[in-house]
Design a protein around this motif. Sequence first.
Motif: not given
Lengths: 116, 111
Positions: A42-43, A107, B34, B36, B38, B44, B87, B101-103, B106
């Motif tokens: 992740g980011l 972004f 929120t 997102y 990606q 994202p 996310y 942002f977490g992980s 997918r």
Amino acid sequence: NAGVTQTPKFQVLKTGQSMTLQCAQDMNHNSMYWYRQDPGMGLRLIYYSASEGTTDKGEVPNGYNVSRLNKREFSLRLESAAPSQTSVYFCASSEPTGRHPNTEAFFGQGTRLTVV
Amino acid sequence: LAKTTQPISMDSYEGQEVNITCSHNNIATNDYITWYQQFPSQGPRFIIQGYKTKVTNEVASLFIPADRKSSTLSLPRVSLSDTAVYYCLVAGMDSSYKLIFGSGTRLLVRP
């Protein structure tokens, strides 16, 4: 309307070299962010700037410095690049507003950095 | 800062509804939720934001229970192009609008 523009798009550095990643936004946003994203992860927030003239550390600030040059531009500097800094770097901007914040961030396309 | 927890991955088929749940037990009073999306090699993209109850836009719905300790992103009738990482973020005035942002989750949509 370009949105968030990052330069360069790709860069290869040798260990110990320095470089600055540039980011500019044309949406008149107050807040700007720098993230890194390692493969399959992740980011992670490196630094952010809530408004012009202010910067603050994020989750992984070590090895980086930032400059909020003006409202439009927010640069990220690697003083002495290390292989562990190989990653994709994203810049983002947003306009949080008071009691009803807009947490919609826009972004850039990212900078792919490889440190050898 | 409120930490979020999401499933690592989910599988679905085209045409199905997909629900992704996010846990944020320590959400602050002034925080918003929120989501997102990606795609590979892209930054994202914002999907939806909410504070409580239900929010719907042209892309998704966001369900938030009264205690706000979790939220569910609902994607109706997914297609192959919805294959992405999703996310969940919690941010607001109390966290100075830091977007952490977490992980992510997918999502793989199969034909």
